[in-house]
Write a protein that holds these residues in place. Sequence first.
Motif, PDB file in Angstrom:
ATOM      1  N   ALA A  30     -19.530  24.343  13.600  1.00 54.14           N
ATOM      2  CA  ALA A  30     -18.232  24.715  14.156  1.00 54.14           C
ATOM      3  C   ALA A  30     -18.237  26.089  14.804  1.00 54.14           C
ATOM      4  O   ALA A  30     -17.195  26.543  15.283  1.00 54.14           O
ATOM      5  N   GLY A  31     -19.381  26.769  14.826  1.00 56.72           N
ATOM      6  CA  GLY A  31     -19.436  28.104  15.423  1.00 56.72           C
ATOM      7  C   GLY A  31     -19.326  29.183  14.367  1.00 56.72           C
ATOM      8  O   GLY A  31     -18.712  29.001  13.305  1.00 56.72           O
ATOM      9  N   ASN A  32     -19.907  30.331  14.646  1.00 61.49           N
ATOM     10  CA  ASN A  32     -19.972  31.413  13.657  1.00 61.49           C
ATOM     11  C   ASN A  32     -18.588  31.894  13.240  1.00 61.49           C
ATOM     12  O   ASN A  32     -18.347  32.173  12.058  1.00 61.49           O
ATOM     13  N   ILE A  33     -17.667  32.019  14.176  1.00 60.20           N
ATOM     14  CA  ILE A  33     -16.349  32.572  13.859  1.00 60.20           C
ATOM     15  C   ILE A  33     -15.602  31.649  12.903  1.00 60.20           C
ATOM     16  O   ILE A  33     -15.085  32.100  11.859  1.00 60.20           O
ATOM     17  N   ALA A  34     -15.557  30.368  13.196  1.00 62.06           N
ATOM     18  CA  ALA A  34     -14.843  29.424  12.330  1.00 62.06           C
ATOM     19  C   ALA A  34     -15.505  29.327  10.961  1.00 62.06           C
ATOM     20  O   ALA A  34     -14.817  29.255   9.931  1.00 62.06           O
ATOM     21  N   LEU A  35     -16.836  29.328  10.925  1.00 63.77           N
ATOM     22  CA  LEU A  35     -17.541  29.177   9.645  1.00 63.77           C
ATOM     23  C   LEU A  35     -17.383  30.409   8.762  1.00 63.77           C
ATOM     24  O   LEU A  35     -17.323  30.292   7.523  1.00 63.77           O
ATOM     25  N   LEU A  36     -17.319  31.603   9.340  1.00 63.43           N
ATOM     26  CA  LEU A  36     -17.061  32.801   8.524  1.00 63.43           C
ATOM     27  C   LEU A  36     -15.683  32.712   7.873  1.00 63.43           C
ATOM     28  O   LEU A  36     -15.506  33.084   6.695  1.00 63.43           O
ATOM     29  N   GLN A  37     -14.709  32.210   8.622  1.00 64.00           N
ATOM     30  CA  GLN A  37     -13.373  32.049   8.048  1.00 64.00           C
ATOM     31  C   GLN A  37     -13.384  31.001   6.944  1.00 64.00           C
ATOM     32  O   GLN A  37     -12.736  31.168   5.902  1.00 64.00           O
ATOM     33  N   ARG A  38     -14.137  29.897   7.149  1.00 56.33           N
ATOM     34  CA  ARG A  38     -14.215  28.855   6.123  1.00 56.33           C
ATOM     35  C   ARG A  38     -14.904  29.384   4.865  1.00 56.33           C
ATOM     36  O   ARG A  38     -14.534  29.012   3.740  1.00 56.33           O
ATOM     37  N   ALA A  39     -15.913  30.226   5.044  1.00 55.67           N
ATOM     38  CA  ALA A  39     -16.609  30.784   3.879  1.00 55.67           C
ATOM     39  C   ALA A  39     -15.659  31.630   3.040  1.00 55.67           C
ATOM     40  O   ALA A  39     -15.697  31.590   1.795  1.00 55.67           O
ATOM     41  N   GLU A  40     -14.799  32.389   3.698  1.00 59.78           N
ATOM     42  CA  GLU A  40     -13.805  33.169   2.945  1.00 59.78           C
ATOM     43  C   GLU A  40     -12.821  32.247   2.226  1.00 59.78           C
ATOM     44  O   GLU A  40     -12.501  32.457   1.050  1.00 59.78           O
TER      45      GLU A  40
END
Length: 928
Positions: free
Chosen positions: A851-861
Motif C-alpha cells: 500500500a506504499g510506505n506512507i499508508a503502511l507507517l500509519q497502519r503500523a501505528e
Amino acid sequence: MSTVEQSFTKAGANPAASAAHSRFVQRIRRRYEAELPLLPPGIPGREAMQALIARLQDGGRTLASSLRVCRHLVLERLAVADIEQAAPMPAITEAMTTLAEVTLCAALRQARLEQDEINGEPRNEAGEPIEFWVVGMGKLGGRELNVSSDIDLIYVYEDDGQTLGPKVVTAHEYFGLVAKRLYALIGDVTEDGQVFRVDLALRPNGNSGPPVVSLSMLEEYFLVQGREWERFAWLKSRVVAPHQPEPGEPPSRAVALRSLVTPFVYRRYLDYGVFEGLRQLHRKIRDEAQRRAAGRPERANDVKLSRGGIREIEFIVQLLQVVRGGQFPEIRTRSTVKALGRLAARGLMKPLTAEKLAQAYDFLRRVEHRIQFLDDQQTHCLPGCDEDLGWIARSMDLPCSADACQLLDRLCEVRELVATEFDALLHDGQAPSAGGCKKGQCGGPPLPVDADEFLEKLPPELAEAVRRWAQQPRVQNLREESRLRLAKLVGRAALGVRDGECSLDAALRFIDWMEPLLRRESYLALLVERPSVQTRLLRLLGLARWPMRYLMQHPGVIDELADTRLLHERFDGATFIADLQARHDAWAQHGEADEEALLDSVRRAHHAEVFRTLVRDVEGEITVEQVADDLSALADATLQCVIDWAWSRLKQKHREQPRFAVIAYGKLGGKELGYGGDLDVVFLYDNEQDTDENAPEVYAAFVRKLITWLTLRTAAGELFDIDTALRPNGNSGLLVTSMSSFGNYQVGRGSNTAWTWEHQAITRARFCAGDAGLAQRFEDVRRQVLTAPRDPQALRQEVQAMREKVRSARPVKPGLFDVKHSPGGMMDAEFALQYLILAHSGQHPELLANAGNIALLQRAEDAGLLPAGVGRDAANAYRELRRLQHRARLDEQSTALDEAAQAAQGTAPLRAAVLALWQAVFPAETTN
C-alpha cells in the motif's frame, strides 16, 4: 462481390423537388429510353454496372459506346436516389467511384488486348510479365468522386523491358500506347459523350512529363524533384485498375508502388515543414478562384474553391495527416470524413470541431452534386437562374422565397465555420508573425537571427546567449529562410520577457534548448506554426530546469503542448495500451509493422506520456504521489505492451500467449517511480501450466528479446534501464525463473535460499505485467515470505547491518543533510518499515498489502507497533521529504542540503520525526 442495389424510401425527401428538373436527366431519359430498363432502380453496385455493360455490348454496341451509356444510366439513377429518395451523400460518391473503377478496368483490359495483338506482351529481363497500374488520385483515390467529376490519373508500370510480339517495342513505349488507347475509350467525346474527363497533370513533371512512368522513374522523381504539394496529392492515391485481387486470389505486386508512395507522403517525424508548402498551394488556388470570379459575381459562390469551401476542409484534414501520419498510422485514410473521426480520436482535433466539419463537408458535397446534376457540367458555382437555385433549395429542404433564402443562409454559415477553422490552422494563408508589431511598435523588414541589427534589439543577456551560436558556421550555413525562422522564435521569447509573459531564465533556457536543434528544423517549424505552443513551452521552462533536459533528449514531445487536454486528464493504462495496439494494427495494415517501427512507436508514446505527467507536475496540477502513481502505471502499461508485441515476434514461441510475469521491485514495485528511474524487475514463468520441455529455453530467449526491446536506443531514443539483480542468486542466476523455483528460493525450501535483504526487497514487490493469472500466485509466495516466523533480534541486526552497508556506500559530507541517505532521511524510514513488515505481518495481516510506505507507517501505528504519533509523524515527514527530493531533481539541484537550505526548507522536524521512528523500531541504535 454481389450486385449492390440500394433503394431509399421517400420519407424525409421533399416531393416538390424532382430529378426531372435536371436538364441532364431529361436528355438521358429521352435519348436512352430503351436502355434505361436494363439498369434496375436504386443505386447500382459493381456487378450491376458490369452486367449492364455486357448487355449493352450484347445488343451490338462497342465497348466505348457501352461505357458511355452505362455512365449516363448510372447518373440518372443517382440523380433520382439523391434528389427524390434522400440517399446519403457517401452512397452517391461510392457509386461514382465504383463506376470509374468498372469502366477503367474494362477499358484497360480492352486496350491491352488490342496492343498485345500488335506488339505482344511486355516482359522484364527475367522473362516475367510487367504489371501496369492506373493510379487514381484526388477524390477518385479517396472513393469520394462527385457526379460530374473529371478523374485524376497517373499511369505506372512495374519495370523496364520489351515486348515479345511481332513488332518489338520497349515497355515504356508499349505502355504509352496502352495509355493512349485507354484515354480514347474513356476520355474521347463521341456521339454518346464521354465516360470521364481524364486529367494527367498530377504525374511526375506534370504536363511536360511522359504519360507513363516506371517504378524506378517514380522513385527517382520522389527523391530528387518531389514537391511538398505533391505529397498531399499522393496521400489519396491508390490503384484503381486493374481491379485489385480479392482475398484468396494471387496478390498484385502493386505493394511495391505503395512502398514508394508511403515514405514520400509520410515522414517518420512530426513534419511541420509542410505548412508553408500547403499555404503556398492554397494561396494559388484562392488567387485562381478570385481571378475567375472577377467580373462574374456568380462565381463568388463556388462551393469548392471559394473561402470556406470543400477544398479547405480537405486541406485541413490532409495537413494534419501529413504532419503526423508518419508517426501515427492510425490517422491515415483516404476518406475525408473518416479522417476527421480519426483525428478527433487521436486528440488532434476537438471532437465537436470534427463533427461540425464532417457535417459541413456533407452539406457542401450535396450542394455540389445538385449543381452538377443540372447540366452534367464540372462546375461548383451556384446557378444564377432563380428557378435552378429554387430547385436546389427545395431538394435540400432549405427553400428560398422572394424575401429570404434558407439555402444561402445555411451556405454562408457553413462556409464561415470552415473558413474560421482553416484560418486558425494556416493563419489565413499567411505565415504567423513574430509579434514584431505589438503595442504600436513595428520592427520593419524581418531580420535573420545572426544580423547585428536583430541582436541589438534583444535584452543584453538574451543577445549574448543567441550570439554564442548565431555566429557559428552551422548557423551561418543555414538557408536564410531558416535563419529568419530562428529570429522569429527568439523574437517571440524576447517579447515574452518584455511583456512579463515569461521570465528571463525561461527565455535563456529556451535559447539553450534550441541550440542542439538548429539542424532539426521540423521542431522549430512546429513552434513557428504554433505560437501558443511556444508560449506554453516558455512557461514550462520557467518553472523548472529538468524539463529542458527532457526536451533536449526528446524534442518531439513539444507537440503535446498543442493538446488542450494536457492539464486536465490523468494517465489511463488501458487507454494507453489500446491506443498503442491501434497504432500497431495500423502499421500492420499499411505493411509497415517491422520491429523498428514498433520500437519507435512505443518509445514515442512513453516519452509523450512522461512529458504530459511532467507538465501537470510542474504546473502544480498533481501531487508528488500522483506523479509516482502515474509514472509507475505508465511503466506497467508499457511493459505489458512490449511483452505482447515481442512474444508475437518470437520465432521460438511454442504457445499463443506466454505464461509469463514481470515482478516489479524497488520504486516501481512500491509505485514510487520517478522521472528517468530504472526498473528493478524479476522475470517468472509458469512451469506448472506450461509443461513444454523447451519452455525454459523459450522463455530465456524471450527475456533476452524483451530486455533488448526495452533498453535498445533507437532513433526515437531510449525507453528504460532494466536492473535484474534482485532475481534469485542475483547476477549469477538465471534471467528467468520458474514460479516453483522462485517460491522454493524465497521460502527457504532446499539449500538455495534467499537472504534477508531479498526479503526486505520483496516487501515492495508486486506483479506488474504479463499473464494476470500469475499475479495471485506470486502474491501467495510473497505473503508466505512476509508471514514466516523470524527471530526479531536477529532480524533487527540484519536490517541494521544492511542499512549501515548502504549508508557507507553513499557517504554524505559533514554539515549536509541528504533527504534520502542521511540519518533521519527517507531510507531510514524505509528500512524501519521493512523490519516492521517482516517481523509482524504474521500477526498483523494489514501490513501485507503493498500500500506504499506512507499508508503502511500509519497502519503500523494503528496496530500498536509504534508509539502514538510516531507512525503518522514519520509518514508525514516521509511525504514531505519525497516532495523536497522531487522538487530538487526537477530543478537539477542537489538533495544534500546545507544548513541554510535546511532552515529554509524546514527539515529539522522532518528529520526528527524519522529519527523517532528509527529509535522506536531499533531502540538499541544511537544516531549522531
